[in-house]
Scaffold this active site. Sequence first.
Site, PDB file in Angstrom:
ATOM      1  N   GLY A 198      59.493  43.917  89.102  1.00  0.00           N
ATOM      2  CA  GLY A 198      59.014  43.947  90.487  1.00  0.00           C
ATOM      3  C   GLY A 198      57.503  43.796  90.584  1.00  0.00           C
ATOM      4  O   GLY A 198      56.998  43.021  91.409  1.00  0.00           O
TER       5      GLY A 198
ATOM      6  N   LYS B  90      48.517  47.991  94.244  1.00  0.00           N
ATOM      7  CA  LYS B  90      49.963  48.034  94.502  1.00  0.00           C
ATOM      8  C   LYS B  90      50.342  49.463  94.857  1.00  0.00           C
ATOM      9  O   LYS B  90      49.823  50.400  94.290  1.00  0.00           O
ATOM     10  CB  LYS B  90      50.675  47.616  93.206  1.00  0.00           C
ATOM     11  CG  LYS B  90      52.151  47.806  93.164  1.00  0.00           C
ATOM     12  CD  LYS B  90      52.683  47.572  91.751  1.00  0.00           C
ATOM     13  CE  LYS B  90      52.684  48.832  90.912  1.00  0.00           C
ATOM     14  NZ  LYS B  90      53.366  48.679  89.610  1.00  0.00           N
TER      15      LYS B  90
ATOM     16  N   HIS C  76      52.507  55.019  78.088  1.00  0.00           N
ATOM     17  CA  HIS C  76      52.173  54.681  79.480  1.00  0.00           C
ATOM     18  C   HIS C  76      50.841  55.328  79.872  1.00  0.00           C
ATOM     19  O   HIS C  76      50.023  54.722  80.555  1.00  0.00           O
ATOM     20  CB  HIS C  76      53.301  55.109  80.408  1.00  0.00           C
ATOM     21  CG  HIS C  76      52.978  54.823  81.834  1.00  0.00           C
ATOM     22  ND1 HIS C  76      52.798  53.530  82.297  1.00  0.00           N
ATOM     23  CD2 HIS C  76      52.742  55.638  82.893  1.00  0.00           C
ATOM     24  CE1 HIS C  76      52.489  53.570  83.585  1.00  0.00           C
ATOM     25  NE2 HIS C  76      52.452  54.840  83.964  1.00  0.00           N
TER      26      HIS C  76
ATOM     27  N   ASP D 254      59.380  46.380  83.463  1.00  0.00           N
ATOM     28  CA  ASP D 254      60.661  47.064  83.608  1.00  0.00           C
ATOM     29  C   ASP D 254      61.580  46.181  84.466  1.00  0.00           C
ATOM     30  O   ASP D 254      62.207  45.257  83.956  1.00  0.00           O
ATOM     31  CB  ASP D 254      60.427  48.455  84.204  1.00  0.00           C
ATOM     32  CG  ASP D 254      61.692  49.280  84.258  1.00  0.00           C
ATOM     33  OD1 ASP D 254      62.704  48.851  83.680  1.00  0.00           O
ATOM     34  OD2 ASP D 254      61.694  50.353  84.889  1.00  0.00           O
ATOM     35  N   THR D 255      61.627  46.412  85.770  1.00  0.00           N
ATOM     36  CA  THR D 255      62.495  45.589  86.621  1.00  0.00           C
ATOM     37  C   THR D 255      61.830  44.256  86.975  1.00  0.00           C
ATOM     38  O   THR D 255      62.458  43.410  87.607  1.00  0.00           O
ATOM     39  CB  THR D 255      62.797  46.317  87.936  1.00  0.00           C
ATOM     40  OG1 THR D 255      61.557  46.501  88.648  1.00  0.00           O
ATOM     41  CG2 THR D 255      63.450  47.674  87.683  1.00  0.00           C
TER      42      THR D 255
ATOM     43  N   ASP E  37      48.190  46.555  88.730  1.00  0.00           N
ATOM     44  CA  ASP E  37      47.968  47.714  89.602  1.00  0.00           C
ATOM     45  C   ASP E  37      46.703  48.425  89.127  1.00  0.00           C
ATOM     46  O   ASP E  37      46.179  48.120  88.052  1.00  0.00           O
ATOM     47  CB  ASP E  37      49.182  48.661  89.645  1.00  0.00           C
ATOM     48  CG  ASP E  37      49.563  49.204  88.279  1.00  0.00           C
ATOM     49  OD1 ASP E  37      48.653  49.564  87.503  1.00  0.00           O
ATOM     50  OD2 ASP E  37      50.768  49.286  87.986  1.00  0.00           O
TER      51      ASP E  37
HETATM   52  C1  R5P Z   1      53.597  51.098  86.066  1.00  0.00           C
HETATM   53  O1  R5P Z   1      52.818  51.976  86.300  1.00  0.00           O
HETATM   54  C2  R5P Z   1      53.623  50.343  84.772  1.00  0.00           C
HETATM   55  O2  R5P Z   1      52.364  50.143  84.246  1.00  0.00           O
HETATM   56  C3  R5P Z   1      54.298  49.011  84.978  1.00  0.00           C
HETATM   57  O3  R5P Z   1      53.571  48.272  85.937  1.00  0.00           O
HETATM   58  C4  R5P Z   1      55.685  49.220  85.463  1.00  0.00           C
HETATM   59  O4  R5P Z   1      56.380  49.972  84.518  1.00  0.00           O
HETATM   60  C5  R5P Z   1      56.415  47.936  85.677  1.00  0.00           C
HETATM   61  O5  R5P Z   1      57.618  48.233  86.300  1.00  0.00           O
HETATM   62  P1  R5P Z   1      58.420  47.109  87.080  1.00  0.00           P
HETATM   63  O6  R5P Z   1      58.546  45.941  86.148  1.00  0.00           O
HETATM   64  O7  R5P Z   1      59.755  47.746  87.400  1.00  0.00           O
HETATM   65  O8  R5P Z   1      57.650  46.784  88.306  1.00  0.00           O
END
Ligand code: R5P
Length: 333
Positions: free
Chosen positions: A246, A212, A150, A243-244, A189
């Site tokens: 969102g 974001k 990450h 991940d989710t 983001d």
């Molecule tokens: C956040 O900083 C990561 O780069 C991804 O944008 C994040 O892990 C995505 O999470 P989700 O799918 O829950 O929005």
Amino acid sequence: MSMLPGTPCAEEPMYHEEPMYGTMRLFSGRANMPLAQRISEYLKVPLDEAEIFEFPNENIFVRLKKSVRAQDVFLIQPTCSPVNRSIMELLIMIDTLKRASAGRITAVIPYYGYGRTDKKDQPRVPITARLIADMITVAGANRVLTVDLHAGQIQGFFSIPVDEMTAMPLLVRYFREKGIANPVIVAPDVGATKRARNFAQALDAPLAVIEKRRVENRPTARVLNLIGRVRGKNAIIVDDEIDTGGSLAGAFEILRKRGAQEIYACATHGVFSPPAVERLSALGFAEIVVTDTVLIPPEKQMPHLKVLSVAPLLGEVIRRIHTGESVGAMALA
Ligand code: R5P
């Protein structure tokens, strides 16, 4: 001049000319067996057998079927769902290998769970990514091989060598071969901007950035703004993980509002925690492209999902680590 037996003389090389770590051996935990199998096929080295199970009290038991004494062991285990079990299993397997006198242990962690907990950005919170690094090191790993952390700085949480590879060239190649007309690359983001910029450069496409902000500690993301022109263009959102869903859903909405045509998304890690599958299936993505760093079980499959394999990449790096060839040279190839 007489010398004590065993004292090296000037002409005698001080280094070992034979492979220092013995035969290559491949092991896998239970987190992503299909990926381990694909790496094994690439390397033409069979996966070693290990007995791994949980007692009724949830304690994990591991027993290696054959000796690993003085051998060069690669243990494949992404710390993906079920995350805490995968981590514990990784640590226990490293400990097993160490106590079985493996010559060298490389922890191959294609997805590094807890990677997002990488800084103390508010009072009284942990840095779990560092804690996990310490645990892996204390357990006895000699090296780590991973993919798209990450944050690259997590490499520095380890005091042992870390090879961090990126799946971005694999994703770039996929989209280049698709030949999408009039593309714009979108960072979902601000943190994803550098990755998206490199992607845009590789595809010779313009870049747009979504600003974001997360609300408190809840995983819900709020899209605030879009910097760049997307009207009439085909958008490719680039992130490290989904991940989710969102962030992607928010990005999809703002891109649609601002007139983007087809909307694609890609990320190295397809974590797809609930409600990602329902959320993303309900939107009109042209395609969502991820890799197999994380196991994607049948219930997480969705329409327009494409999974590319990192097995050739990891297999090649494992081969080079074993033979002592440059890994960095792969980025230049
Ligand atoms: C956040 O900083 C990561 O780069 C991804 O944008 C994040 O892990 C995505 O999470 P989700 O799918 O829950 O929005």
